[in-house]
Design a protein around this motif. Structure first.
Motif, PDB file in Angstrom:
ATOM      1  N   SER B 130       8.759  -4.381  -4.291  1.00 21.60           N
ATOM      2  CA  SER B 130       8.087  -3.430  -3.705  1.00 21.60           C
ATOM      3  C   SER B 130       8.442  -2.998  -2.229  1.00 21.60           C
ATOM      4  CB  SER B 130       6.677  -4.085  -3.722  1.00 21.60           C
ATOM      5  OG  SER B 130       6.764  -5.270  -2.766  1.00 21.60           O
ATOM      6  N   LEU B 131       9.208  -3.851  -1.711  1.00 21.77           N
ATOM      7  CA  LEU B 131       9.852  -3.625  -0.316  1.00 21.77           C
ATOM      8  C   LEU B 131      10.579  -2.598  -0.536  1.00 21.77           C
ATOM      9  CD1 LEU B 131       9.866  -4.794   2.463  1.00 21.77           C
ATOM     10  CD2 LEU B 131      11.673  -6.457   1.493  1.00 21.77           C
ATOM     11  N   CYS B 134       8.831   0.725  -1.282  1.00 19.62           N
ATOM     12  CA  CYS B 134       8.327   1.402  -0.313  1.00 19.62           C
ATOM     13  C   CYS B 134       9.125   1.942   0.908  1.00 19.62           C
ATOM     14  CB  CYS B 134       7.347   0.351   0.538  1.00 19.62           C
ATOM     15  SG  CYS B 134       5.824  -0.270  -0.509  1.00 19.62           S
ATOM     16  N   VAL B 151      10.160 -10.537   6.219  1.00 20.41           N
ATOM     17  CA  VAL B 151       9.073 -10.130   5.355  1.00 20.41           C
ATOM     18  C   VAL B 151       7.950 -11.077   5.647  1.00 20.41           C
ATOM     19  CG1 VAL B 151       8.460  -9.730   3.202  1.00 20.41           C
ATOM     20  CG2 VAL B 151      10.567  -9.386   3.760  1.00 20.41           C
ATOM     21  N   ALA B 172       8.416  -6.107   7.346  1.00 19.04           N
ATOM     22  CA  ALA B 172       7.613  -5.538   6.039  1.00 19.04           C
ATOM     23  C   ALA B 172       6.247  -6.511   6.234  1.00 19.04           C
ATOM     24  CB  ALA B 172       8.141  -5.497   4.906  1.00 19.04           C
ATOM     25  N   ILE B 174       3.383  -7.724   4.092  1.00 15.92           N
ATOM     26  CA  ILE B 174       3.099  -7.483   2.563  1.00 15.92           C
ATOM     27  C   ILE B 174       1.325  -8.430   2.455  1.00 15.92           C
ATOM     28  CG2 ILE B 174       5.245  -7.385   1.818  1.00 15.92           C
ATOM     29  CD1 ILE B 174       4.721 -10.340   0.869  1.00 15.92           C
ATOM     30  N   LYS B 175       1.071  -8.164   1.517  1.00 20.42           N
ATOM     31  CA  LYS B 175      -0.287  -8.689   1.101  1.00 20.42           C
ATOM     32  C   LYS B 175      -1.414  -8.151   1.786  1.00 20.42           C
ATOM     33  CE  LYS B 175       1.597 -12.939  -0.990  1.00 20.42           C
ATOM     34  NZ  LYS B 175       1.581 -14.225  -1.190  1.00 20.42           N
ATOM     35  N   THR B 225       1.504  -2.078   1.700  1.00 23.04           N
ATOM     36  CA  THR B 225       2.773  -2.614   2.571  1.00 23.04           C
ATOM     37  C   THR B 225       2.591  -1.843   3.819  1.00 23.04           C
ATOM     38  OG1 THR B 225       3.671  -3.440   0.524  1.00 23.04           O
ATOM     39  CG2 THR B 225       5.089  -3.426   2.305  1.00 23.04           C
TER      40      THR B 225
END
Lengths: 234, 234
Positions: B130-131, B134, B151, B172, B174-175, B225
């Motif tokens: 997903s990184l 995005c 991350v 980044a 996330i979550k 994200t």
């Protein structure tokens, strides 16, 4: 006035042509011009990965980029590359710029895009990074649950490296090359050498996976990535 | 004695089926059994991404995994999943476990592999994270030159988040989900809010890209994200 062509940054993945995406394949086949970086010997790693799907009739634009650390020659090379690509885009031709790994993860594409992005349509097709490939080969979890993952270039000095590695749950040390001895020494000092694995030429010819502690002075790995995990996954 | 089957962890990428690799497609088509996590509503994001290439005759093994934060229910679910998969492997059937993104980047596969890896052959097919997706959507360079990329899960407390974000050249987060307000507040304190972009549902239905400062209390993004860069690329 001719409609502008689109510049595609296309990730071709880490080396195995089967690790290209379906979308990368489509963009490469449909592009009017294929651009790719070539080194001083005229070789292009990116082109060699995509070779199985490049048609003999494809129009190609090799981009000569210096591997130099110095900023100025690189800046001039990016300027020249952008000018060459802009010529095709202005004529309405779509250009696919082939990138090893992912276009936005330590590559030359971002510097070319920075020169063209304000005037030309740009699309990025993400690719499998060398990081994901090395993790897959060694079955090293990159991150789970609340882990922090840090990607750290071996080119940094020891203080910066130690600071970055000290906090990460998982770390990937990239661009190891001639910095291998410095990194090995540091990992021993930090008590992390026993959990480090070295991946050379991941998914490409000459692939080799070795625990850091099994590597001796006379077998220094180049083109390698070091993966480290603080704890076992359960 | 029947030869053991192989367990494949197969990354199906971030959402767009065209971001699957050629290799993922081959392994999914050749596997005897397709396993994938399903949520409490019986839905599987991983299966839905691979759906265009799943044949009607495929043998499927949905794996019920709780989305709970608590460790114990998850551990039991992984134990049960491993037992179910082991049954097929012992009968000589190859099992492809479908993973959103990359199997070793914040997913359930690593916990199942940890339970089976000492006794069964395992192979990992990396996927687009997903990184990377995005970054591609927003054309945000993840890292160049000597950048450190971190991350960082938004689930960490503010001190840990601030420490991790303070040093990265690119980060980044996330979550994000229900931690959005905490992260936004922190990025304002750190003076980084102006360079943050929020990606919701990257490459999937409902995809939306918004500068952090344009998001208001009444439009909190979930499944998102946040990408941050300290400096412009030149």
């Amino acid at each position: 006035m001719t409609e502008q062509g689109t510049l595609f940054g296309v990730g071709v993945g880490p080396g195995d042509p089967k690790l290209m995406t379906i979308k990368a394949g489509e963009v490469i086949r449909d592009a009017d011009v294929l651009a790719y970086p070539v080194n001083g010997s005229g070789e292009s790693h990116a082109r060699s990965i995509a070779a199985p799907i490049i048609e003999a009739s494809a129009s190609e634009l090799p981009i000569h980029l210096p591997m130099k650390v110095e900023r100025e020659p690189a800046q001039n090379a990016y300027d020249n590359a952008a000018t060459g690509i802009r010529h095709h885009l202005d004529e309405g031709r779509d250009v696919a710029y082939l990138c090893v790994g992912d276009p936005l993860f330590y590559g030359s594409f971002m510097y070319i895009a920075a020169r063209l992005g304000s005037t030309q349509p740009i699309e990025v097709v993400p690719g499998i990074t060398s990081l994901s490939a090395c993790a897959a080969l060694t079955r090293t979890p990159l991150a789970g649950r609340n882990d922090i993952l840090s990607v750290v270039p071996a080119t940094l000095d020891e203080t910066a490296l130690a600071a970055a590695l000290g906090r990460a749950d998982t770390a990937a040390i990239i661009k190891v090359g001639r910095h291998f001895e410095k990194v090995r020494r540091l990992l021993h000092v930090l008590g992390m050498a026993g959990r480090a694995v070295v991946v050379e030429n991941g998914t490409a010819d000459g692939e080799r996976i070795t625990p850091l502690e099994d590597i001796h002075q006379d077998t220094q790995p180049y083109f390698s990535t070091i993966l480290l995990r603080r704890e076992e996954v359960k």
